[in-house]
Design an enzyme around this catalytic site. Structure first.
Site, PDB file in Angstrom:
ATOM      1  N   SER A 144      17.868  63.411  10.971  1.00  0.00           N
ATOM      2  CA  SER A 144      17.837  64.843  10.628  1.00  0.00           C
ATOM      3  C   SER A 144      19.111  65.225   9.896  1.00  0.00           C
ATOM      4  CB  SER A 144      17.702  65.698  11.892  1.00  0.00           C
ATOM      5  OG  SER A 144      17.737  67.067  11.520  1.00  0.00           O
ATOM      6  N   GLY A 145      18.960  66.064   8.900  1.00  0.00           N
ATOM      7  CA  GLY A 145      20.126  66.595   8.178  1.00  0.00           C
ATOM      8  C   GLY A 145      20.911  67.578   9.019  1.00  0.00           C
ATOM      9  N   ASN A 146      20.354  67.968  10.153  1.00  0.00           N
ATOM     10  CA  ASN A 146      21.097  68.859  11.050  1.00  0.00           C
ATOM     11  C   ASN A 146      20.556  68.691  12.467  1.00  0.00           C
ATOM     12  OD1 ASN A 146      22.161  71.224  12.476  1.00  0.00           O
ATOM     13  ND2 ASN A 146      22.867  71.845  10.438  1.00  0.00           N
ATOM     14  N   LYS A 198      33.646  68.033   2.142  1.00  0.00           N
ATOM     15  CA  LYS A 198      32.248  67.547   2.098  1.00  0.00           C
ATOM     16  C   LYS A 198      31.962  66.918   0.728  1.00  0.00           C
ATOM     17  CE  LYS A 198      27.465  68.790   3.179  1.00  0.00           C
ATOM     18  NZ  LYS A 198      27.255  67.525   3.924  1.00  0.00           N
ATOM     19  N   GLY A 243      35.820  59.298  11.856  1.00  0.00           N
ATOM     20  CA  GLY A 243      35.515  60.495  11.059  1.00  0.00           C
ATOM     21  C   GLY A 243      35.400  61.750  11.920  1.00  0.00           C
ATOM     22  N   HIS A 281      30.280  74.905   2.958  1.00  0.00           N
ATOM     23  CA  HIS A 281      30.927  73.905   3.825  1.00  0.00           C
ATOM     24  C   HIS A 281      32.387  73.738   3.454  1.00  0.00           C
ATOM     25  CE1 HIS A 281      26.754  72.704   4.719  1.00  0.00           C
ATOM     26  NE2 HIS A 281      27.255  72.165   5.815  1.00  0.00           N
TER      27      HIS A 281
HETATM   28  N1  LIG Z   1      22.970  65.765  10.745  1.00  0.00           N
HETATM   29  C1  LIG Z   1      23.948  66.533  11.243  1.00  0.00           C
HETATM   30  O1  LIG Z   1      23.749  67.312  12.198  1.00  0.00           O
HETATM   31  C2  LIG Z   1      25.292  66.437  10.642  1.00  0.00           C
HETATM   32  C3  LIG Z   1      25.508  65.573   9.614  1.00  0.00           C
HETATM   33  N2  LIG Z   1      26.757  65.399   9.099  1.00  0.00           N
HETATM   34  C4  LIG Z   1      26.873  64.357   8.083  1.00  0.00           C
HETATM   35  O2  LIG Z   1      27.519  63.239   8.675  1.00  0.00           O
HETATM   36  C5  LIG Z   1      28.238  62.537   7.679  1.00  0.00           C
HETATM   37  C6  LIG Z   1      29.678  62.345   8.115  1.00  0.00           C
HETATM   38  O3  LIG Z   1      30.328  63.590   8.159  1.00  0.00           O
HETATM   39  P1  LIG Z   1      31.857  63.705   8.595  1.00  0.00           P
HETATM   40  O4  LIG Z   1      32.047  63.092   9.941  1.00  0.00           O
HETATM   41  O5  LIG Z   1      32.244  65.103   8.363  1.00  0.00           O
HETATM   42  O6  LIG Z   1      32.542  62.767   7.482  1.00  0.00           O
HETATM   43  P2  LIG Z   1      33.865  61.886   7.608  1.00  0.00           P
HETATM   44  O7  LIG Z   1      34.218  61.459   6.218  1.00  0.00           O
HETATM   45  O8  LIG Z   1      34.875  62.593   8.424  1.00  0.00           O
HETATM   46  O9  LIG Z   1      33.377  60.603   8.452  1.00  0.00           O
HETATM   47  C7  LIG Z   1      32.627  59.544   7.927  1.00  0.00           C
HETATM   48  C8  LIG Z   1      33.202  58.292   8.516  1.00  0.00           C
HETATM   49  O10 LIG Z   1      32.390  57.172   8.165  1.00  0.00           O
HETATM   50  C9  LIG Z   1      33.278  56.111   7.837  1.00  0.00           C
HETATM   51  N3  LIG Z   1      32.671  55.048   7.066  1.00  0.00           N
HETATM   52  C10 LIG Z   1      32.590  54.896   5.713  1.00  0.00           C
HETATM   53  N4  LIG Z   1      31.991  53.721   5.418  1.00  0.00           N
HETATM   54  C11 LIG Z   1      31.688  53.130   6.606  1.00  0.00           C
HETATM   55  C12 LIG Z   1      31.080  51.892   6.949  1.00  0.00           C
HETATM   56  N5  LIG Z   1      30.671  51.016   6.021  1.00  0.00           N
HETATM   57  N6  LIG Z   1      30.919  51.611   8.247  1.00  0.00           N
HETATM   58  C13 LIG Z   1      31.348  52.445   9.210  1.00  0.00           C
HETATM   59  N7  LIG Z   1      31.960  53.634   8.945  1.00  0.00           N
HETATM   60  C14 LIG Z   1      32.106  53.965   7.649  1.00  0.00           C
HETATM   61  C15 LIG Z   1      34.390  56.821   7.076  1.00  0.00           C
HETATM   62  O11 LIG Z   1      35.524  55.989   6.958  1.00  0.00           O
HETATM   63  P3  LIG Z   1      36.535  56.189   5.691  1.00  0.00           P
HETATM   64  O12 LIG Z   1      37.093  57.565   5.853  1.00  0.00           O
HETATM   65  O13 LIG Z   1      37.520  55.095   5.902  1.00  0.00           O
HETATM   66  O14 LIG Z   1      35.701  56.024   4.466  1.00  0.00           O
HETATM   67  C16 LIG Z   1      34.619  58.013   7.993  1.00  0.00           C
HETATM   68  O15 LIG Z   1      35.468  57.695   9.077  1.00  0.00           O
HETATM   69  C17 LIG Z   1      28.061  63.333   6.385  1.00  0.00           C
HETATM   70  O16 LIG Z   1      26.995  62.787   5.645  1.00  0.00           O
HETATM   71  C18 LIG Z   1      27.710  64.719   6.886  1.00  0.00           C
HETATM   72  O17 LIG Z   1      27.009  65.485   5.961  1.00  0.00           O
HETATM   73  C19 LIG Z   1      27.821  66.091   9.559  1.00  0.00           C
HETATM   74  C20 LIG Z   1      27.677  66.994  10.572  1.00  0.00           C
HETATM   75  C21 LIG Z   1      26.392  67.240  11.201  1.00  0.00           C
HETATM   76  O1  LIG Z   2      29.187  67.555   6.101  1.00  0.00           O
HETATM   77  C1  LIG Z   2      29.135  68.397   7.033  1.00  0.00           C
HETATM   78  O2  LIG Z   2      30.159  68.845   7.567  1.00  0.00           O
HETATM   79  C2  LIG Z   2      27.815  68.820   7.499  1.00  0.00           C
HETATM   80  N1  LIG Z   2      26.786  68.201   7.038  1.00  0.00           N
HETATM   81  C3  LIG Z   2      25.426  68.435   7.366  1.00  0.00           C
HETATM   82  C4  LIG Z   2      24.670  68.872   6.128  1.00  0.00           C
HETATM   83  O3  LIG Z   2      24.882  68.274   5.049  1.00  0.00           O
HETATM   84  O4  LIG Z   2      23.837  69.758   6.235  1.00  0.00           O
HETATM   85  C5  LIG Z   2      25.252  69.324   8.568  1.00  0.00           C
HETATM   86  C6  LIG Z   2      26.287  70.385   8.741  1.00  0.00           C
HETATM   87  O5  LIG Z   2      25.978  71.471   7.946  1.00  0.00           O
HETATM   88  C7  LIG Z   2      27.709  69.881   8.528  1.00  0.00           C
END
Ligand SMILES: NC(=O)C1=CN([C@@H]2O[C@H](COP(=O)(O)OP(=O)(O)OC[C@H]3O[C@@H](n4cnc5c(N)ncnc54)[C@H](OP(=O)(O)O)[C@@H]3O)[C@@H](O)[C@H]2O)C=CC1
Ligand SMILES: O=C(O)C1=N[C@H](C(=O)O)C[C@H](O)C1
Length: 271
Positions: A124-126, A161, A13, A157
């Site tokens: 953390s959500g961020n 998302k 991802g 976003h």
């Molecule tokens: N807390 C923070 O600072 C941040 C949080 N986030 C959060 O992180 C999450 C991911 O974001 P992002 O990377 O953009 O999303 P993506 O969709 O790009 O990545 C998520 C990945 O998880 C995989 N996945 C799904 N199911 C499983 C499983 N059972 N086991 C292992 N992997 C799995 C997906 O595969 P597939 O595509 O095949 O389903 C995909 O490759 C979101 O909830 C986002 O909001 C994002 C940025 C910062």
């Molecule tokens: O999905 C994202 O891309 C992000 N998710 C997190 C959120 O839900 O706040 C953090 C960041 O904003 C990017």
């Protein structure tokens, strides 16, 4: 001291790939496992190559139990169902669990917290320094203003998302609610549409925009009589979320079991 051995969940991802890149540049940390969903077309691919790096010999797998036999932590930026499935295995294996996945429900959070008497979890959500500082500022401002100032949280976003409001919006909402000394669940307004009636005094409002490739923008607006304060954070690249997550993992290594947030990692508890 030996390198901290990290498993990247969701390695194919957007965040997973950013994590593989950041870990490759971080002294004291190494990727030893890469997890993807069962049935993913990426299983068996090299995590380094997927991240745009030379091959690192770590092939994507769907078997966390096997991957975690020789690991110290799991970096989890996936989807709620996957994160919840990972919680029990991570706790059983004694892994530090860094959870960045958003869209977690109250019952998901209860599952996560249920293991923290025996496991180390940082959630953390961020994971960025900037947003966590912003949250501390929001709490301070909210504590200084009365309910004549309406609090509205606006986030934007990228169009891929899948959850709204963002995890960050909730984190900022919790900070505003804490500053005001109220419960966010009984003081929020979400998804306004149609004949909504006038704004309820004391509510914290949420609005979500989606489009293009926006990494993540958040504004907390304090709208008062005749003046308005706007506090904004704009993320320009996912790298700093990944850097925050790796910092959290290194910080959490060897900590006693418990539920921690980036406030603890960044030392912002007294801010
Ligand atoms: N807390 C923070 O600072 C941040 C949080 N986030 C959060 O992180 C999450 C991911 O974001 P992002 O990377 O953009 O999303 P993506 O969709 O790009 O990545 C998520 C990945 O998880 C995989 N996945 C799904 N199911 C499983 C499983 N059972 N086991 C292992 N992997 C799995 C997906 O595969 P597939 O595509 O095949 O389903 C995909 O490759 C979101 O909830 C986002 O909001 C994002 C940025 C910062
Ligand atoms: O999905 C994202 O891309 C992000 N998710 C997190 C959120 O839900 O706040 C953090 C960041 O904003 C990017």
């Amino acid at each position: 001291m030996a390198d901290m051995r990290l498993i990247v969940a969701g390695a194919g991802g957007r965040m997973g790939r950013a994590l593989v890149r950041v870990i490759s540049e971080t002294p004291g940390a190494v990727v030893v496992g890469a997890l993807e969903a069962p049935g993913s077309a990426l299983l068996g691919k090299d995590a380094g190559v997927l991240a745009g790096l030379p091959a690192n010999g770590v092939e994507l797998s769907a078997d966390l139990w096997k991957l975690s036999a020789n690991a110290d932590a799991i970096m989890d930026f996936t989807v709620p169902a996957a994160t919840i499935a990972n919680v029990a295995i991570a706790a059983e294996r004694g892994l530090v669990h860094i959870i960045g996945t958003t869209g977690l429900s109250a019952s998901d959070m209860a599952v996560i917290k249920s293991v923290t008497s025996r496991a180390v979890v940082v959630q953390s959500g961020n994971m960025s320094l900037g947003v966590n500082l912003l949250a501390a500022l929001v709490k301070r401002v909210a504590a200084s203003l009365d309910e004549s100032f309406d609090v509205e949280i606006v986030e934007m976003h990228h169009k891929a998302k899948i959850d709204a409001p963002s995890g960050t919006a909730f984190l900022l909402g919790e900070a505003a609610a804490a500053g005001r000394g109220v419960d966010l669940h009984t003081h929020s307004a979400r998804g306004r549409d149609g004949q909504t009636g006038a704004r309820r005094s004391g509510d914290i409002g949420f609005a979500s925009l989606r489009g293009g490739t926006v990494t993540g923008d958040h504004s907390v607006i304090f709208a008062g009589p005749m003046e308005r304060i706007e506090l904004t954070h704009r993320a320009e690249d996912r790298t700093m979320f990944a850097q925050g997550a790796v910092k959290a993992a290194l910080w959490a290594h060897g900590k006693k079991p418990g539920f921690y947030t980036m406030t603890d990692v960044l030392g912002l508890t007294d801010f």
